[in-house]
Motif scaffolding. Structure first.
Motif, PDB file in Angstrom:
ATOM      1  N   ALA A  71       1.103  -1.812  -0.088  1.00 16.19           N
ATOM      2  CA  ALA A  71      -0.346   0.467   0.139  1.00 16.19           C
ATOM      3  C   ALA A  71       1.099   0.825  -0.300  1.00 16.19           C
ATOM      4  O   ALA A  71       2.119   1.040   0.895  1.00 16.19           O
ATOM      5  N   ASN A  72       0.550   2.060  -0.879  1.00 11.18           N
ATOM      6  CA  ASN A  72       1.210   3.304  -0.741  1.00 11.18           C
ATOM      7  C   ASN A  72       1.213   4.482   0.462  1.00 11.18           C
ATOM      8  O   ASN A  72       0.509   4.084   1.131  1.00 11.18           O
ATOM      9  N   GLU A  73       2.079   5.307   0.712  1.00 13.01           N
ATOM     10  CA  GLU A  73       1.818   5.707   2.084  1.00 13.01           C
ATOM     11  C   GLU A  73       1.112   6.816   2.395  1.00 13.01           C
ATOM     12  O   GLU A  73       0.741   6.670   3.187  1.00 13.01           O
ATOM     13  N   ASP A  74      -0.044   7.287   1.173  1.00 11.73           N
ATOM     14  CA  ASP A  74      -0.760   7.656   1.067  1.00 11.73           C
ATOM     15  C   ASP A  74      -2.347   7.132   1.694  1.00 11.73           C
ATOM     16  O   ASP A  74      -3.375   7.273   2.441  1.00 11.73           O
ATOM     17  N   ASP A  75      -2.168   5.635   1.048  1.00 16.50           N
ATOM     18  CA  ASP A  75      -3.584   4.798   1.374  1.00 16.50           C
ATOM     19  C   ASP A  75      -3.770   4.414   3.009  1.00 16.50           C
ATOM     20  O   ASP A  75      -4.263   3.926   3.569  1.00 16.50           O
ATOM     21  N   ASP A  93     -24.918   8.107   8.576  1.00 17.45           N
ATOM     22  CA  ASP A  93     -22.560   8.125   8.924  1.00 17.45           C
ATOM     23  C   ASP A  93     -22.819   6.413   9.276  1.00 17.45           C
ATOM     24  O   ASP A  93     -21.246   6.770   9.419  1.00 17.45           O
ATOM     25  N   THR A  94     -23.119   5.888  10.303  1.00 21.02           N
ATOM     26  CA  THR A  94     -22.703   4.648  10.010  1.00 21.02           C
ATOM     27  C   THR A  94     -22.563   3.625   9.524  1.00 21.02           C
ATOM     28  O   THR A  94     -21.336   3.425   9.626  1.00 21.02           O
ATOM     29  N   THR A  95     -23.887   3.487   8.710  1.00 20.82           N
ATOM     30  CA  THR A  95     -23.686   2.763   7.817  1.00 20.82           C
ATOM     31  C   THR A  95     -22.790   3.240   6.952  1.00 20.82           C
ATOM     32  O   THR A  95     -21.595   1.836   6.217  1.00 20.82           O
ATOM     33  N   THR A  96     -22.573   3.703   6.531  1.00 29.74           N
ATOM     34  CA  THR A  96     -21.489   4.886   5.927  1.00 29.74           C
ATOM     35  C   THR A  96     -20.064   4.538   5.575  1.00 29.74           C
ATOM     36  O   THR A  96     -19.297   4.371   5.105  1.00 29.74           O
ATOM     37  N   GLU A  97     -19.994   5.138   6.901  1.00 37.00           N
ATOM     38  CA  GLU A  97     -18.607   4.581   7.861  1.00 37.00           C
ATOM     39  C   GLU A  97     -18.425   3.122   7.140  1.00 37.00           C
ATOM     40  O   GLU A  97     -17.283   3.237   6.745  1.00 37.00           O
ATOM     41  N   TRP A  98     -18.754   2.828   7.742  1.00 38.33           N
ATOM     42  CA  TRP A  98     -18.746   1.318   7.864  1.00 38.33           C
ATOM     43  C   TRP A  98     -18.627   0.326   6.692  1.00 38.33           C
ATOM     44  O   TRP A  98     -17.428  -0.489   5.919  1.00 38.33           O
ATOM     45  N   ALA A  99     -18.945   0.887   5.681  1.00 34.83           N
ATOM     46  CA  ALA A  99     -18.801   0.113   4.713  1.00 34.83           C
ATOM     47  C   ALA A  99     -18.036   1.139   3.294  1.00 34.83           C
ATOM     48  O   ALA A  99     -17.157   0.070   3.229  1.00 34.83           O
ATOM     49  N   HIS A 100     -17.481   2.002   3.495  1.00 38.09           N
ATOM     50  CA  HIS A 100     -15.925   3.007   2.801  1.00 38.09           C
ATOM     51  C   HIS A 100     -15.023   2.161   3.764  1.00 38.09           C
ATOM     52  O   HIS A 100     -14.282   1.398   2.824  1.00 38.09           O
ATOM     53  N   GLN A 101     -15.107   1.783   5.605  1.00 42.52           N
ATOM     54  CA  GLN A 101     -13.800   1.398   5.390  1.00 42.52           C
ATOM     55  C   GLN A 101     -13.756   0.083   4.832  1.00 42.52           C
ATOM     56  O   GLN A 101     -12.793  -1.203   4.477  1.00 42.52           O
ATOM     57  N   ILE A 102     -15.039  -0.712   4.779  1.00 45.20           N
ATOM     58  CA  ILE A 102     -14.837  -2.520   4.828  1.00 45.20           C
ATOM     59  C   ILE A 102     -14.210  -2.534   3.175  1.00 45.20           C
ATOM     60  O   ILE A 102     -13.686  -3.074   2.422  1.00 45.20           O
ATOM     61  N   PHE A 103     -15.252  -1.543   2.322  1.00 42.37           N
ATOM     62  CA  PHE A 103     -14.597  -1.268   0.502  1.00 42.37           C
ATOM     63  C   PHE A 103     -13.050  -1.263   0.762  1.00 42.37           C
ATOM     64  O   PHE A 103     -12.671  -0.912  -0.222  1.00 42.37           O
ATOM     65  N   TYR A 104     -12.934  -0.546   1.077  1.00 40.90           N
ATOM     66  CA  TYR A 104     -11.123   1.357   0.744  1.00 40.90           C
ATOM     67  C   TYR A 104     -10.667  -0.880   1.679  1.00 40.90           C
ATOM     68  O   TYR A 104      -9.546  -0.977   0.917  1.00 40.90           O
ATOM     69  N   LEU A 105     -10.820  -1.109   2.319  1.00 44.64           N
ATOM     70  CA  LEU A 105      -9.705  -2.827   2.916  1.00 44.64           C
ATOM     71  C   LEU A 105      -9.695  -3.658   1.908  1.00 44.64           C
ATOM     72  O   LEU A 105      -8.958  -4.408   1.658  1.00 44.64           O
ATOM     73  N   SER A 106     -11.081  -3.933   1.088  1.00 47.84           N
ATOM     74  CA  SER A 106     -10.465  -4.227   0.151  1.00 47.84           C
ATOM     75  C   SER A 106     -10.085  -4.917  -0.443  1.00 47.84           C
ATOM     76  O   SER A 106      -9.702  -5.439  -1.677  1.00 47.84           O
ATOM     77  N   SER A 107     -10.052  -3.384  -1.324  1.00 50.51           N
ATOM     78  CA  SER A 107      -8.634  -3.236  -2.209  1.00 50.51           C
ATOM     79  C   SER A 107      -7.097  -4.196  -2.296  1.00 50.51           C
ATOM     80  O   SER A 107      -6.371  -4.442  -2.437  1.00 50.51           O
TER      81      SER A 107
END
Length: 197
Positions: A142-146, A168-182
């Motif tokens: 992962a690059n430093e920004d990521d 807000d809760t579900t968007t934050e949760w989904a964002h984190q999961i989607f980002y980690l999926s990379s």
């Protein structure tokens, strides 16, 4: 075309399609936030080995050490795009398995109809703790920004079932999961019922 995100448990031989990575559009997950909670709750067990990944690469981490025969044992969800809900669980060997209808009933109904998940012992699941190892992400370059963004995530992320209708809760949760999926990482999923839920 967008990036599709999947989770898998190599212990239980199950794969679950989480949908397109557009948490801002779906206010969480595409097919229902309670269904996703139910999926992770199902695998909140010490023996479960849960992965999160996407279809950006040619090979999913959870498939890397599986034979073709073993892959056929995975249970997949089918998504009805016309009616926008899940309608069956199937394997490559049988799409009409009667037992599958009671296998995981929370995935057959719309989000607002999902009954609160329970453990296999019948204990009500009120909250989940979802954690990840940053060093696992560093290991896949992962690059430093990521890495800086990932380190800002709540880790572990506590997801309360009662909060899954809050945008807000579900968007934050989904964002984190989607980002980690990379980064096709392992997730540690455990019960967090001792919290004030």
């Amino acid at each position: 075309m967008g990036i599709d995100v999947e989770s898998a448990c190599s212990t239980c031989k199950e794969i679950f399609w989480l949908g397109s990575a557009k948490e801002y559009k779906w206010s969480g997950f595409q097919f229902g936030n309670r269904q996703v909670f139910s999926w992770f709750a199902r695998h909140a067990h010490p023996n479960c080995k849960v992965f999160i990944g996407n279809d950006h690469g040619s090979l999913y981490l959870w498939e890397a050490d599986l034979t073709e025969e073993q892959r056929k044992l995975f249970k997949y969800m089918a998504y009805d795009t016309e009616n926008s809900h899940w309608y069956c669980v199937y394997t490559e060997e049988s799409q009409d398995d009667v037992d599958s209808l009671s296998y995981f009933p929370n995935l057959y109904v719309r989000d607002h109809e999902v009954s609160q998940p329970t453990t296999s012992e019948g204990e009500t699941i009120q909250a989940l703790s979802i954690a990840f190892n940053v060093s696992d992400i560093s290991a896949v370059d992962a690059n430093e920004d990521d890495l800086r963004e990932i380190k800002r995530f709540k880790n572990p992320l506590i997801v309360r079932y009662k909060d899954l209708a809050i945008e807000d809760t579900t968007t934050e949760w989904a964002h984190q999961i989607f980002y980690l999926s990379s980064y096709s990482v392992f997730l540690s999923v455990s019960l967090a019922n001792n919290l004030n839920c």
